[in-house]
Design an enzyme around this catalytic site. Sequence first.
Site, PDB file in Angstrom:
ATOM      1  N   TYR A 444       6.000 -12.699   9.579  1.00 49.85           N
ATOM      2  CA  TYR A 444       5.753 -13.176  10.943  1.00 49.85           C
ATOM      3  C   TYR A 444       6.826 -14.132  11.432  1.00 49.85           C
ATOM      4  CZ  TYR A 444       2.921 -17.041   8.751  1.00 49.85           C
ATOM      5  OH  TYR A 444       2.450 -18.084   8.011  1.00 49.85           O
ATOM      6  N   GLU A 445       6.839 -14.303  12.766  1.00 48.56           N
ATOM      7  CA  GLU A 445       7.875 -15.069  13.470  1.00 48.56           C
ATOM      8  C   GLU A 445       9.273 -14.506  13.215  1.00 48.56           C
ATOM      9  OE1 GLU A 445       6.793 -16.791  15.665  1.00 48.56           O
ATOM     10  OE2 GLU A 445       4.752 -17.121  14.971  1.00 48.56           O
ATOM     11  N   GLY A 446       9.349 -13.192  13.089  1.00 48.23           N
ATOM     12  CA  GLY A 446      10.625 -12.524  12.856  1.00 48.23           C
ATOM     13  C   GLY A 446      10.816 -12.243  11.388  1.00 48.23           C
TER      14      GLY A 446
END
Length: 602
Positions: A444-446
């Site tokens: 998550y978050e890239g």
Amino acid sequence: MSNYQAPLRDMRFVIHELVESGPICALPGYADCDAGLIDAVLEEAARFAGDVLSPLNPVGDRDGARWLAGTDGKGEVRTAAGFADAYTQFAEGGWMALPCPPDYGGQGLPRLLAVAVSEMWKSANLSFSHVITLTHGAIEALLIAGSDALKATWLPRLVSGEWTGTMNITEPQAGSDLAAIACRAVPQADGSYRISGQKIFITYGDHDMAANIAHLVLARTPDAPAGVKGLSLFLVPKFILDENGNPGAHNDVYCTSIEHKLGVHGSPTTTLVHGDHGGSTGYLIGQLGRGLEIMFVMMNSARLSVGTEGLGVAQRAWQLASEYAKDRVQGTDVSQKSGERVAIVRHPDVRRLLMTQRSHTEAIRALAYTIAALQDIAHQSPDAAARDAAHRRVELLTPVLKGWSTESAVELTSMAIQIFGGMGFVEETGISQYMRDARITPIYEGTTAIQAADLAGRKIARDGGQVLVGLIQEMRADRNRLAGPNNPQLQAIAAHLGESLDHLETATGALLEKMNRQPAAGLLVAEPYLKLLATVVGGWLMGKAARLASQAIEGGSSDPFYRHKLASARFYADHLLPRSAGLVVTVQADNSTLLGLEDEAF
């Protein structure tokens, strides 16, 4: 299983000696900050993390968050037992406000201190910490782009922790491809917008811990252009505020389900539906069509925070593995002939695993705190050139921390399970939770691939690696300082660091050549390159730590911490820095055959 105990001695060393808190506290806006205040805050945060948050970690993992169905799909979420009470204590203790500006009730303390405190929350209870991360992201977005009215209404109560925040980005058809976002925002006569659409994977999108939630939602207006330039950002409250500014009627945004996940069970991951019952009211943040720029503020903040998550989980897993290794009696000491049974910490391979965890985690901590100090300079320094240089280095190192720390957390928590042996595979020991929780952090978050692509494309290829060249020059200068004194330990570290810096420069040249000639070839090796850069930066920081430790020992210090730090730094140089030799070969590799394969080959 024992409760979490913060590694305060190493935290203080990195803050005060390695990063140097003195110049940070001397920056404008930090007049009330000094070493004594930092240490007092760390001590109190350690108590709260150990006594309040840590005991709830297995509860959240075992019981998880629950979705309670209502009428017409209007469900609601209940967090695990104890979470709501802990959050009340957290907010009343002023912890949400620690890094926030005093204008809105914040304490205005340095980011350097905030990242250390954040590490404690994440070590003690990663699931609980998610609500803090998302709320701080919402605060930053409003500070940068919110109207005066939105700031006055929302920031004081977000900063106090009375209300919390979320990011509403992902949709069923739009994961990392934000151009595919379809959520709509229709302007209304009163200046508000009617929001409609579905958002998925929304962390703490609904819960029972705070009185209201500020959803920051990416959506398109009817006349917006296609692609990411058509996205705008809106604040959509869970409860519409009444004439006194208090939560009133429920807005038309409801949680219709929560996900059942591999880990972080205590953190509700929700599906939110906007506008199924007449329309969800939202308020524009910033300018139309500039939503993604503002959302990136939240995302960059979250990426640094997730990097700290990797650090926190790895630290806690090492702590538990170390305790177990000292308690578990099994086998004999191969260096002794007595045949006496010993704790497994005496076994050579267990010692290797433990020191790999320790030294790797300490290197990640040094990098995370270094970035936080650079953020302080970038935001607070009166010198424009210093602010710009610090900002550029933060930009370079953010994807490095996020990618390296989180991938390392998966590796290091697996090592912790290995030390537990068969008992590590049994849920009752609790160590497996940390590997399960860690596995989301590289996603998550890239994802790590997105971090690597950002590093290779935006942070290196775009300017020909100029910021990186300056960093390499600084690392070489520090390497030469290590080699100078007549100290065999430091000289050995310097030798390994010098070789790895050579590998990094060779790999950087190869990466730039690939990115310029055929970007796909560069992106194929971007992740190994990120790991190479991270490994070398970690070695550089551990080398600096070793030099400080040696100076303390030579100055007569009897604190065993310095001897242990020197041993940890030497182990990193001997066992982890040599990874650069294999990574540079990977970055240089000719992958034309792989790139040319038909899809059916995979």
